[in-house]
Design an enzyme around this catalytic site. Structure first.
Site, PDB file in Angstrom:
ATOM      1  CE  LYS A  67      -3.757   2.000   2.847  1.00  0.00           C
ATOM      2  NZ  LYS A  67      -4.556   1.779   4.081  1.00  0.00           N
ATOM      3  CB  SER A 142      -7.608   3.648   2.860  1.00  0.00           C
ATOM      4  OG  SER A 142      -6.937   3.008   3.929  1.00  0.00           O
ATOM      5  CB  SER A 166      -8.489   0.704   5.643  1.00  0.00           C
ATOM      6  OG  SER A 166      -9.094   1.971   5.752  1.00  0.00           O
TER       7      SER A 166
END
Length: 410
Positions: A67, A142, A166
């Site tokens: 990420k 996210s 997330s």
């Protein structure tokens, strides 16, 4: 039998093939990955023995993605914030370093929502990520880029983080597997934004995997010494687990009803557990779950035990730039002049409003503590709760702004 170079080349080609459609990998490091793969092949040629290599390098030669909110040396670390578009990581986040030391080979970094605080992975730096099963639908957020890249077979292991769904929502929307560990097991160091104050109790770094069987090994590597806080070496008898299920939150007015196909899927899971294990799954109704969004919001903005205020989201929006005024930013957004996404601006406005209701927030924080006690009493050391990760299947793009509180299921 294949070489590590051949494996990495296959994943590189897969990313080149599908990334123009899904926009999940926002910056690659293919050349470096291939060089690292050559080093792995050289190591394998030295005949050190499989047992030695497996113990020392449990992820030797395995392609992974990270990420973008996490530091990966030489890669951007913007978290979707335009003011940070020139920030390049000069070191690795702790979990990234541990994965590398275990032999994993990072292929690149993946998209997230602006400042990791929305459940559609879209920002003004990299644009929008699309669900590989339906390009018109979201990947979640996210850690949505990770969910999408794993579902598209561009990677087998990913690094995610979760403060309000997330990891769990992207895993659900993309049909892959994610785990939000217990707080304090896996270090959060080296990501932006990191948690401060009371939010350290909510932010967790964890594994995302294409295959469920990989979760335990990746968790062990990411946790390092912290794995001792868990009981992963103890054998578990599924027949002795206390299974509970809850179909929905009880009917919050802020959240969509649970889709019929999700209810049907959960019903099949319950039937399978009861028939396969010969146990009874207990239906429960936890009434405070109806207020999940309100509780989460109040606790996220509350002071910690030392009286430290939670970091303001508007301060994060102003990182590497000028202070941000949400109302003014909204005016700019309406005429196409804002460098921020609408969800980020809306969160800044919501944060301002939350601080106006001190007594209401205090009651919600108290309710949250009571809910935690109720959950701990219900589950104990051997309980499992089956509960939807989200009330709907992956929504169409932009639609989350119409139902912004659906993340409350996580």
């Amino acid at each position: 039998q294949v070489t590590c170079v051949e494996v990495v080349e296959a994943y590189v080609e897969r990313i080149k093939e599908v990334n123009p459609l899904i926009n999940a990998v926002v910056k690659d490091r293919f050349e470096e990955a291939l060089q690292e793969a050559r080093q792995v092949d050289k190591l394998l040629s030295e005949g050190l023995g499989d047992d030695y290599l497996e113990e020392k390098f449990p992820l030797l030669g395995v392609p992974i993605t990270v990420k973008e909110a996490f530091s990966l040396h030489g890669m951007p670390n913007t978290s979707g914030l335009v003011n940070r578009r020139n920030v390049i990581a000069t070191s690795d986040a702790t979990v990234v370093s541990r994965l590398k030391q275990a032999g994993a080979i990072p292929l690149g970094v993946t998209n997230c929502s602006e400042l990791c605080m929305w459940y559609e992975s879209s920002n003004k730096v990299y644009g929008r990520t699309n669900n590989p099963y339906d390009l018109q639908r979201i990947v979640g957020g996210s850690s949505g880029g990770e969910g999408g890249v794993l579902a598209a077979a561009c990677s087998v292991i990913g690094v995610g983080s979760d403060i309000g769904g997330s990891i769990r929502m992207p895993a659900f929307f993309n049909g892959v597997f994610g785990h939000k560990p217990t707080t304090g097991v896996v270090p959060n160091d080296g990501q932006f934004p990191n948690a401060h104050g009371v939010r350290t109790s909510y932010l967790c770094t964890g594994p995302m995997c294409r295959y469920a069987e990989d979760l335990e090994l990746v968790l062990r590597v990411m946790a390092g010494p912290g794995v001792s806080k868990l009981k992963l070496n103890e054998k578990v008898s599924l027949e002795k687990i206390k299974f509970h299920c809850m179909d929905h939150d009880g009917g919050s007015v802020f959240v969509s009803p649970v889709d019929k196909e999700i209810l049907q899927a959960q019903k099949k899971v319950v039937e399978h557990i009861e028939s396969d294990l010969g146990v009874r799954v207990q239906r429960v109704a936890i009434h405070k779950m109806k207020y999940s969004f309100q509780i989460w919001s109040a606790m996220m903005s509350s002071k910690d035990s030392n009286g430290q205020e939670a970091q303001r989201f508007t301060d994060l929006l102003g990182d590497h730039g000028k202070p941000v005024w949400p109302l003014w930013e909204l005016m700019k957004w309406l005429v196409g002049m804002s460098s921020h996404t609408l969800p980020a601006i809306a969160l800044g406005l919501t944060e301002k409003l939350m601080k106006l209701n001190h007594s209401g927030n205090a009651k919600l924080v108290s309710m949250g503590k009571s809910l935690q006690e109720e959950m701990e009493a219900l589950l104990g050391q051997d309980g499992v709760l089956l509960y939807p990760s989200h009330p709907t299947i992956a929504p169409k793009h932009h639609s989350p702004i119409c139902m912004p509180f659906n993340f409350a299921y996580t």
